[in-house]
Design a protein around this motif. Structure first.
Motif, PDB file in Angstrom:
ATOM      1  N   GLN A  92     -36.247  33.577  21.561  1.00 37.03           N
ATOM      2  CA  GLN A  92     -35.310  32.555  22.034  1.00 37.03           C
ATOM      3  C   GLN A  92     -35.770  31.982  23.379  1.00 37.03           C
ATOM      4  OE1 GLN A  92     -31.428  34.096  22.854  1.00 37.03           O
ATOM      5  NE2 GLN A  92     -30.486  32.079  22.990  1.00 37.03           N
ATOM      6  N   GLU A  93     -36.194  32.847  24.283  1.00 34.54           N
ATOM      7  CA  GLU A  93     -36.670  32.392  25.584  1.00 34.54           C
ATOM      8  C   GLU A  93     -37.953  31.578  25.433  1.00 34.54           C
ATOM      9  OE1 GLU A  93     -37.114  34.560  29.928  1.00 34.54           O
ATOM     10  OE2 GLU A  93     -36.651  35.761  28.169  1.00 34.54           O
ATOM     11  N   HIS A  94     -38.840  32.020  24.563  1.00 35.56           N
ATOM     12  CA  HIS A  94     -40.099  31.322  24.312  1.00 35.56           C
ATOM     13  C   HIS A  94     -39.839  29.918  23.765  1.00 35.56           C
ATOM     14  CE1 HIS A  94     -44.278  30.754  23.134  1.00 35.56           C
ATOM     15  NE2 HIS A  94     -43.857  30.428  21.929  1.00 35.56           N
ATOM     16  N   ASN A  95     -38.934  29.832  22.793  1.00 36.27           N
ATOM     17  CA  ASN A  95     -38.607  28.522  22.203  1.00 36.27           C
ATOM     18  C   ASN A  95     -37.957  27.600  23.225  1.00 36.27           C
ATOM     19  OD1 ASN A  95     -39.663  29.153  19.713  1.00 36.27           O
ATOM     20  ND2 ASN A  95     -37.726  29.925  18.925  1.00 36.27           N
ATOM     21  N   LYS A  96     -37.142  28.149  24.112  1.00 33.51           N
ATOM     22  CA  LYS A  96     -36.508  27.352  25.159  1.00 33.51           C
ATOM     23  C   LYS A  96     -37.564  26.739  26.080  1.00 33.51           C
ATOM     24  CE  LYS A  96     -33.350  27.757  29.067  1.00 33.51           C
ATOM     25  NZ  LYS A  96     -32.575  28.690  29.893  1.00 33.51           N
ATOM     26  N   VAL A  97     -38.546  27.529  26.460  1.00 28.89           N
ATOM     27  CA  VAL A  97     -39.617  27.029  27.328  1.00 28.89           C
ATOM     28  C   VAL A  97     -40.450  25.975  26.610  1.00 28.89           C
ATOM     29  CG1 VAL A  97     -41.728  27.698  28.547  1.00 28.89           C
ATOM     30  CG2 VAL A  97     -39.696  29.117  28.736  1.00 28.89           C
ATOM     31  N   LEU A  98     -40.709  26.187  25.328  1.00 28.19           N
ATOM     32  CA  LEU A  98     -41.454  25.186  24.561  1.00 28.19           C
ATOM     33  C   LEU A  98     -40.699  23.866  24.490  1.00 28.19           C
ATOM     34  CD1 LEU A  98     -42.946  27.207  21.569  1.00 28.19           C
ATOM     35  CD2 LEU A  98     -44.143  26.297  23.558  1.00 28.19           C
ATOM     36  N   ALA A  99     -39.384  23.929  24.313  1.00 29.52           N
ATOM     37  CA  ALA A  99     -38.568  22.710  24.259  1.00 29.52           C
ATOM     38  C   ALA A  99     -38.603  21.986  25.604  1.00 29.52           C
ATOM     39  CB  ALA A  99     -37.140  23.056  23.878  1.00 29.52           C
ATOM     40  N   GLU A 100     -38.519  22.734  26.699  1.00 33.24           N
ATOM     41  CA  GLU A 100     -38.596  22.123  28.028  1.00 33.24           C
ATOM     42  C   GLU A 100     -39.952  21.476  28.254  1.00 33.24           C
ATOM     43  OE1 GLU A 100     -37.644  25.109  30.926  1.00 33.24           O
ATOM     44  OE2 GLU A 100     -35.579  25.284  30.232  1.00 33.24           O
ATOM     45  N   LEU A 101     -41.002  22.138  27.791  1.00 31.79           N
ATOM     46  CA  LEU A 101     -42.354  21.596  27.936  1.00 31.79           C
ATOM     47  C   LEU A 101     -42.502  20.278  27.186  1.00 31.79           C
ATOM     48  CD1 LEU A 101     -45.294  21.925  28.893  1.00 31.79           C
ATOM     49  CD2 LEU A 101     -45.717  23.217  26.805  1.00 31.79           C
ATOM     50  N   GLU A 102     -42.006  20.227  25.964  1.00 28.56           N
ATOM     51  CA  GLU A 102     -42.074  18.992  25.179  1.00 28.56           C
ATOM     52  C   GLU A 102     -41.288  17.872  25.848  1.00 28.56           C
ATOM     53  OE1 GLU A 102     -43.994  18.256  22.566  1.00 28.56           O
ATOM     54  OE2 GLU A 102     -44.858  20.246  22.854  1.00 28.56           O
ATOM     55  N   ALA A 103     -40.121  18.213  26.416  1.00 31.35           N
ATOM     56  CA  ALA A 103     -39.316  17.201  27.110  1.00 31.35           C
ATOM     57  C   ALA A 103     -40.060  16.660  28.323  1.00 31.35           C
ATOM     58  CB  ALA A 103     -37.974  17.795  27.531  1.00 31.35           C
ATOM     59  N   LEU A 104     -40.733  17.542  29.051  1.00 33.21           N
ATOM     60  CA  LEU A 104     -41.498  17.099  30.225  1.00 33.21           C
ATOM     61  C   LEU A 104     -42.691  16.244  29.826  1.00 33.21           C
ATOM     62  CD1 LEU A 104     -41.408  20.316  32.423  1.00 33.21           C
ATOM     63  CD2 LEU A 104     -40.236  18.155  32.849  1.00 33.21           C
ATOM     64  N   LYS A 105     -43.339  16.613  28.746  1.00 32.30           N
ATOM     65  CA  LYS A 105     -44.456  15.798  28.259  1.00 32.30           C
ATOM     66  C   LYS A 105     -43.962  14.416  27.863  1.00 32.30           C
ATOM     67  CE  LYS A 105     -47.604  19.338  26.503  1.00 32.30           C
ATOM     68  NZ  LYS A 105     -48.215  19.909  25.289  1.00 32.30           N
ATOM     69  N   GLY A 106     -42.798  14.354  27.228  1.00 32.18           N
ATOM     70  CA  GLY A 106     -42.213  13.080  26.834  1.00 32.18           C
ATOM     71  C   GLY A 106     -41.877  12.228  28.035  1.00 32.18           C
ATOM     72  N   SER A 107     -41.324  12.836  29.079  1.00 29.57           N
ATOM     73  CA  SER A 107     -40.982  12.062  30.271  1.00 29.57           C
ATOM     74  C   SER A 107     -42.240  11.582  30.988  1.00 29.57           C
ATOM     75  CB  SER A 107     -40.108  12.887  31.218  1.00 29.57           C
ATOM     76  OG  SER A 107     -40.824  13.970  31.759  1.00 29.57           O
ATOM     77  N   LEU A 108     -43.323  12.354  30.893  1.00 32.70           N
ATOM     78  CA  LEU A 108     -44.578  11.925  31.503  1.00 32.70           C
ATOM     79  C   LEU A 108     -45.109  10.688  30.796  1.00 32.70           C
ATOM     80  CD1 LEU A 108     -46.832  12.453  33.545  1.00 32.70           C
ATOM     81  CD2 LEU A 108     -47.906  13.934  31.857  1.00 32.70           C
ATOM     82  N   SER A 109     -45.051  10.659  29.472  1.00 34.62           N
ATOM     83  CA  SER A 109     -45.516   9.471  28.752  1.00 34.62           C
ATOM     84  C   SER A 109     -44.585   8.296  29.022  1.00 34.62           C
ATOM     85  CB  SER A 109     -45.614   9.752  27.258  1.00 34.62           C
ATOM     86  OG  SER A 109     -44.341   9.977  26.704  1.00 34.62           O
ATOM     87  N   ASP A 110     -43.285   8.564  29.213  1.00 33.59           N
ATOM     88  CA  ASP A 110     -42.344   7.500  29.569  1.00 33.59           C
ATOM     89  C   ASP A 110     -42.707   6.889  30.914  1.00 33.59           C
ATOM     90  OD1 ASP A 110     -40.969   7.936  27.247  1.00 33.59           O
ATOM     91  OD2 ASP A 110     -39.333   9.072  28.184  1.00 33.59           O
ATOM     92  N   GLU A 111     -43.135   7.724  31.856  1.00 33.12           N
ATOM     93  CA  GLU A 111     -43.529   7.219  33.174  1.00 33.12           C
ATOM     94  C   GLU A 111     -44.758   6.329  33.060  1.00 33.12           C
ATOM     95  OE1 GLU A 111     -43.953  10.321  36.077  1.00 33.12           O
ATOM     96  OE2 GLU A 111     -41.998  11.164  35.594  1.00 33.12           O
ATOM     97  N   LYS A 112     -45.721   6.728  32.249  1.00 34.37           N
ATOM     98  CA  LYS A 112     -46.924   5.909  32.050  1.00 34.37           C
ATOM     99  C   LYS A 112     -46.550   4.580  31.418  1.00 34.37           C
ATOM    100  CE  LYS A 112     -50.206   9.716  31.548  1.00 34.37           C
ATOM    101  NZ  LYS A 112     -51.106  10.416  30.628  1.00 34.37           N
ATOM    102  N   GLU A 113     -45.662   4.629  30.437  1.00 34.07           N
ATOM    103  CA  GLU A 113     -45.220   3.414  29.771  1.00 34.07           C
ATOM    104  C   GLU A 113     -44.499   2.504  30.755  1.00 34.07           C
ATOM    105  OE1 GLU A 113     -42.066   2.425  26.285  1.00 34.07           O
ATOM    106  OE2 GLU A 113     -43.453   4.075  25.887  1.00 34.07           O
ATOM    107  N   LEU A 114     -43.683   3.078  31.617  1.00 31.61           N
ATOM    108  CA  LEU A 114     -42.962   2.318  32.621  1.00 31.61           C
ATOM    109  C   LEU A 114     -43.929   1.619  33.572  1.00 31.61           C
ATOM    110  CD1 LEU A 114     -40.266   1.527  33.920  1.00 31.61           C
ATOM    111  CD2 LEU A 114     -40.394   3.634  35.260  1.00 31.61           C
ATOM    112  N   GLU A 115     -44.979   2.283  33.987  1.00 29.16           N
ATOM    113  CA  GLU A 115     -45.977   1.675  34.871  1.00 29.16           C
ATOM    114  C   GLU A 115     -46.658   0.492  34.175  1.00 29.16           C
ATOM    115  OE1 GLU A 115     -46.623   2.188  38.100  1.00 29.16           O
ATOM    116  OE2 GLU A 115     -44.906   3.546  38.029  1.00 29.16           O
TER     117      GLU A 115
END
Length: 97
Positions: free
Chosen positions: A48-71
């Motif tokens: 459960q803890e491992h999956n939670k961290v994986l979900a957070e990682l995917e969300a952060l990766k998504g926000s990083l691509s959103d930032e690139k798109e915004l630029e």
């Protein structure tokens, strides 16, 4: 004397035994309980803890691509604004003729 913590257990150990306790899963903490050195072994993470961290990682990766798109959108917006300004000047010159 260094303090080692694992779960709710806090131990005072000799300085030469710190590495052994780190390998057993104990964290080295200061007097306030803040972690100085994280454990190097003897730990397991629940699925459960491992999956939670994986979900957070995917969300952060998504926000990083959103930032690139915004630029990219900002750059495009700037170039379009300059083109609009040029067209307005051109139009004003034609009207004044």
């Amino acid at each position: 004397m260094p303090k080692m913590k694992k779960g709710n257990r806090i131990l005072d150990v000799d300085a030469d035994r710190v590495n052994a306790y780190l390998k057993q899963g104990y964290d080295h903490v200061d007097d306030t309980g803040k972690i100085v050195t994280r454990a190097t072994g003897g730990r397991s993470v629940s699925l459960q803890e491992h999956n939670k961290v994986l979900a957070e990682l995917e969300a952060l990766k998504g926000s990083l691509s959103d930032e690139k798109e915004l630029e990219e959108v900002k750059k495009e917006n700037k170039s379009l604004k300059s083109e609009i300004t040029k067209l307005k000047k051109s139009l004003d010159e034609k009207k004044s003729e």
